[in-house]
Design a protein around this motif. Structure first.
Motif, PDB file in Angstrom:
ATOM      1  N   ASP A  39      20.758   2.973  34.369  1.00  0.00           N
ATOM      2  CA  ASP A  39      20.195   3.568  33.156  1.00  0.00           C
ATOM      3  C   ASP A  39      21.115   4.656  32.602  1.00  0.00           C
ATOM      4  OD1 ASP A  39      18.013   1.919  33.397  1.00  0.00           O
ATOM      5  OD2 ASP A  39      16.730   3.441  34.333  1.00  0.00           O
ATOM      6  N   PHE A  40      21.673   5.456  33.493  1.00  0.00           N
ATOM      7  CA  PHE A  40      22.580   6.527  33.084  1.00  0.00           C
ATOM      8  C   PHE A  40      23.820   5.947  32.398  1.00  0.00           C
ATOM      9  CE2 PHE A  40      26.163   9.409  34.139  1.00  0.00           C
ATOM     10  CZ  PHE A  40      25.744  10.526  33.453  1.00  0.00           C
ATOM     11  N   CYS A  41      24.380   4.885  32.958  1.00  0.00           N
ATOM     12  CA  CYS A  41      25.573   4.268  32.376  1.00  0.00           C
ATOM     13  C   CYS A  41      25.280   3.633  31.018  1.00  0.00           C
ATOM     14  CB  CYS A  41      26.143   3.223  33.333  1.00  0.00           C
ATOM     15  SG  CYS A  41      26.957   3.953  34.774  1.00  0.00           S
TER      16      CYS A  41
ATOM     17  N   GLU B 209      23.225   4.850  28.844  1.00  0.00           N
ATOM     18  CA  GLU B 209      23.205   5.973  27.907  1.00  0.00           C
ATOM     19  C   GLU B 209      24.631   6.391  27.547  1.00  0.00           C
ATOM     20  OE1 GLU B 209      21.913   8.984  25.416  1.00  0.00           O
ATOM     21  OE2 GLU B 209      20.818   7.280  26.272  1.00  0.00           O
ATOM     22  N   VAL B 210      25.510   6.425  28.542  1.00  0.00           N
ATOM     23  CA  VAL B 210      26.908   6.767  28.272  1.00  0.00           C
ATOM     24  C   VAL B 210      27.560   5.686  27.417  1.00  0.00           C
ATOM     25  CG1 VAL B 210      29.159   7.221  29.324  1.00  0.00           C
ATOM     26  CG2 VAL B 210      27.086   8.101  30.412  1.00  0.00           C
ATOM     27  N   GLU B 211      27.265   4.432  27.699  1.00  0.00           N
ATOM     28  CA  GLU B 211      27.825   3.321  26.936  1.00  0.00           C
ATOM     29  C   GLU B 211      27.386   3.367  25.470  1.00  0.00           C
ATOM     30  OE1 GLU B 211      27.664  -1.566  27.038  1.00  0.00           O
ATOM     31  OE2 GLU B 211      27.665  -0.446  28.925  1.00  0.00           O
ATOM     32  N   ARG B 212      26.149   3.775  25.241  1.00  0.00           N
ATOM     33  CA  ARG B 212      25.643   3.886  23.867  1.00  0.00           C
ATOM     34  C   ARG B 212      26.523   4.831  23.054  1.00  0.00           C
ATOM     35  NH1 ARG B 212      22.910   7.150  20.765  1.00  0.00           N
ATOM     36  NH2 ARG B 212      22.772   8.731  22.385  1.00  0.00           N
TER      37      ARG B 212
ATOM     38  N   THR C  19      26.046  15.186  21.688  1.00  0.00           N
ATOM     39  CA  THR C  19      26.239  13.739  21.734  1.00  0.00           C
ATOM     40  C   THR C  19      26.952  13.286  22.997  1.00  0.00           C
ATOM     41  OG1 THR C  19      26.293  13.575  19.330  1.00  0.00           O
ATOM     42  CG2 THR C  19      27.257  11.759  20.552  1.00  0.00           C
ATOM     43  N   THR C  20      28.007  13.970  23.381  1.00  0.00           N
ATOM     44  CA  THR C  20      28.854  13.489  24.478  1.00  0.00           C
ATOM     45  C   THR C  20      28.611  14.214  25.800  1.00  0.00           C
ATOM     46  OG1 THR C  20      30.639  14.975  23.750  1.00  0.00           O
ATOM     47  CG2 THR C  20      30.678  12.707  22.929  1.00  0.00           C
ATOM     48  N   CYS C  21      27.471  14.896  25.923  1.00  0.00           N
ATOM     49  CA  CYS C  21      27.210  15.672  27.146  1.00  0.00           C
ATOM     50  C   CYS C  21      27.100  14.792  28.397  1.00  0.00           C
ATOM     51  CB  CYS C  21      25.939  16.496  26.982  1.00  0.00           C
ATOM     52  SG  CYS C  21      26.209  18.048  26.106  1.00  0.00           S
ATOM     53  N   MET C  22      26.413  13.662  28.292  1.00  0.00           N
ATOM     54  CA  MET C  22      26.265  12.802  29.462  1.00  0.00           C
ATOM     55  C   MET C  22      27.609  12.185  29.857  1.00  0.00           C
ATOM     56  SD  MET C  22      23.291  13.015  30.678  1.00  0.00           S
ATOM     57  CE  MET C  22      21.573  13.374  30.313  1.00  0.00           C
TER      58      MET C  22
ATOM     59  N   ARG D 188      29.984   2.498  43.520  1.00  0.00           N
ATOM     60  CA  ARG D 188      29.592   2.170  42.140  1.00  0.00           C
ATOM     61  C   ARG D 188      29.749   3.367  41.203  1.00  0.00           C
ATOM     62  NH1 ARG D 188      25.325  -0.543  39.654  1.00  0.00           N
ATOM     63  NH2 ARG D 188      23.807   0.926  40.501  1.00  0.00           N
ATOM     64  N   PHE D 189      29.538   4.559  41.734  1.00  0.00           N
ATOM     65  CA  PHE D 189      29.678   5.733  40.868  1.00  0.00           C
ATOM     66  C   PHE D 189      31.134   5.933  40.477  1.00  0.00           C
ATOM     67  CE2 PHE D 189      29.888  10.093  39.541  1.00  0.00           C
ATOM     68  CZ  PHE D 189      28.714  10.270  38.845  1.00  0.00           C
ATOM     69  N   GLN D 190      32.047   5.759  41.428  1.00  0.00           N
ATOM     70  CA  GLN D 190      33.463   5.877  41.111  1.00  0.00           C
ATOM     71  C   GLN D 190      33.886   4.827  40.090  1.00  0.00           C
ATOM     72  OE1 GLN D 190      36.057   8.236  42.595  1.00  0.00           O
ATOM     73  NE2 GLN D 190      36.584   7.503  40.535  1.00  0.00           N
ATOM     74  N   LYS D 191      33.337   3.618  40.210  1.00  0.00           N
ATOM     75  CA  LYS D 191      33.641   2.559  39.237  1.00  0.00           C
ATOM     76  C   LYS D 191      33.158   2.948  37.843  1.00  0.00           C
ATOM     77  CE  LYS D 191      33.640  -1.362  42.466  1.00  0.00           C
ATOM     78  NZ  LYS D 191      32.937  -2.617  42.878  1.00  0.00           N
ATOM     79  N   ALA D 192      31.980   3.556  37.784  1.00  0.00           N
ATOM     80  CA  ALA D 192      31.456   4.003  36.490  1.00  0.00           C
ATOM     81  C   ALA D 192      32.337   5.100  35.906  1.00  0.00           C
ATOM     82  CB  ALA D 192      30.022   4.505  36.647  1.00  0.00           C
ATOM     83  N   GLN D 193      32.765   6.022  36.746  1.00  0.00           N
ATOM     84  CA  GLN D 193      33.646   7.094  36.290  1.00  0.00           C
ATOM     85  C   GLN D 193      34.959   6.524  35.753  1.00  0.00           C
ATOM     86  OE1 GLN D 193      34.938  10.172  39.205  1.00  0.00           O
ATOM     87  NE2 GLN D 193      33.521  11.524  38.127  1.00  0.00           N
ATOM     88  N   ASN D 194      35.510   5.539  36.473  1.00  0.00           N
ATOM     89  CA  ASN D 194      36.756   4.914  36.034  1.00  0.00           C
ATOM     90  C   ASN D 194      36.568   4.154  34.716  1.00  0.00           C
ATOM     91  OD1 ASN D 194      37.938   5.861  38.377  1.00  0.00           O
ATOM     92  ND2 ASN D 194      37.783   3.919  39.476  1.00  0.00           N
ATOM     93  N   LYS D 195      35.438   3.449  34.602  1.00  0.00           N
ATOM     94  CA  LYS D 195      35.176   2.648  33.402  1.00  0.00           C
ATOM     95  C   LYS D 195      35.174   3.495  32.140  1.00  0.00           C
ATOM     96  CE  LYS D 195      31.632  -0.280  31.243  1.00  0.00           C
ATOM     97  NZ  LYS D 195      30.301  -0.930  31.399  1.00  0.00           N
ATOM     98  N   PHE D 196      34.591   4.690  32.243  1.00  0.00           N
ATOM     99  CA  PHE D 196      34.436   5.520  31.055  1.00  0.00           C
ATOM    100  C   PHE D 196      35.508   6.612  30.936  1.00  0.00           C
ATOM    101  CE2 PHE D 196      30.124   3.759  31.667  1.00  0.00           C
ATOM    102  CZ  PHE D 196      29.975   3.165  30.428  1.00  0.00           C
TER     103      PHE D 196
END
Length: 255
Positions: A91-93, A95-98, A110-113, A129-137
């Motif tokens: 869910d968090f990702c 929101e960041v993707e949006r 807007t970009t706080c998350m 998975r968290f590191q992957k999310a960090q890398n993705k964004f």
């Protein structure tokens, strides 16, 4: 103490990642700074289980507060406050993707998350998975997002029918000082959101905004700090309208 507390939470099956955020992660904290700890969970953790862990390290606890996110707000036995927020990583990702992918602006912050994801310190990451999310964004600031934020905030501040400058002027004429305070706060939220976007910097949140802009933003309105100080000095006087209009014109000048 904080490391022991985090270690205790890692033993819960539902916890897949733990991150430390805020000034404690950035090493910009002072003696008044609290700990912001984010627990990414796959399913809810019962309050009794959380309280059992927290009671070992905390002298005061408020379990299950839901004023902003779902969280436990506590004071550690060493006197330092700690906020533990419970999130679902997917869910968090989203929101960041949006924001980062869909380039959807908000009325403020807007970009706080996105900032929170990029600059937190990973304390535990069971499956990576968290590191992957960090890398993705971890990507350059999208030009479309920059444009969308600037356009939206300038409309809110200046040109739309319900623009804050108009609402503030009406409130001053009515001597409705609660409304003045509220609308100036919203004006400033849009103002800083625009400035961070203009400089292609993620928004760090509510604290130390003037200092952070001065340190990290190369494009700022003329007399940036002076304008803000004059605004605060005249907040409940009719002169505040002149300050608001002047700040908007300086923003337009740099745009």
């Amino acid at each position: 103490m904080i490391n022991d507390l985090i270690e205790a939470f890692t033993k819960l099956e539902a916890v897949e990642a733990i991150a430390l955020g805020g000034s404690r992660a950035a090493d910009t904290f002072d003696e008044a700074s609290d700990y912001d700890v984010y627990l990414y969970i796959t399913e809810p953790i019962q309050e009794k289980a959380r309280q059992k862990i927290l009671s070992q390290y905390c002298s005061y606890m408020e379990i299950g507060n839901h004023f902003w996110e779902y969280e436990d707000n506590c004071t550690l036995k060493n006197g330092i406050d700690i906020d533990i927020l419970y999130r679902n990583l997917d869910d968090f990702c989203k929101e960041v993707e949006r924001v980062v992918v869909d380039c959807q602006p908000a009325n403020a912050y807007t970009t706080c998350m996105w900032h929170n994801l990029l600059y937190c310190k990973i304390m535990y990451d069971k499956n990576g998975r968290f590191q992957k999310a960090q890398n993705k964004f971890t990507v350059p600031y999208p030009k479309a997002l920059k444009k969308a934020i600037i356009q939206r905030q300038l409309q809110l501040m200046d040109s739309a029918m319900p623009a804050y400058k108009i609402q503030i002027e009406k409130a001053i004429k009515r001597k409705d000082f609660v409304s003045v305070n509220h609308r100036v706060t919203e004006f400033l939220a849009s103002y800083f959101d625009l400035l961070f976007a203009l400089n292609e910097k993620t928004h760090s949140g509510e604290k130390r905004l003037i200092t952070l802009c001065c340190q990290n933003c190369t494009i700022l309105p003329k007399n940036f700090e002076k304008n803000l100080n004059e605004l605060f000095a005249h907040l409940f006087e009719f002169q505040v309208i002149d300050n608001i209009y002047h700040m908007i014109e300086e923003v337009k000048r740099i745009l």
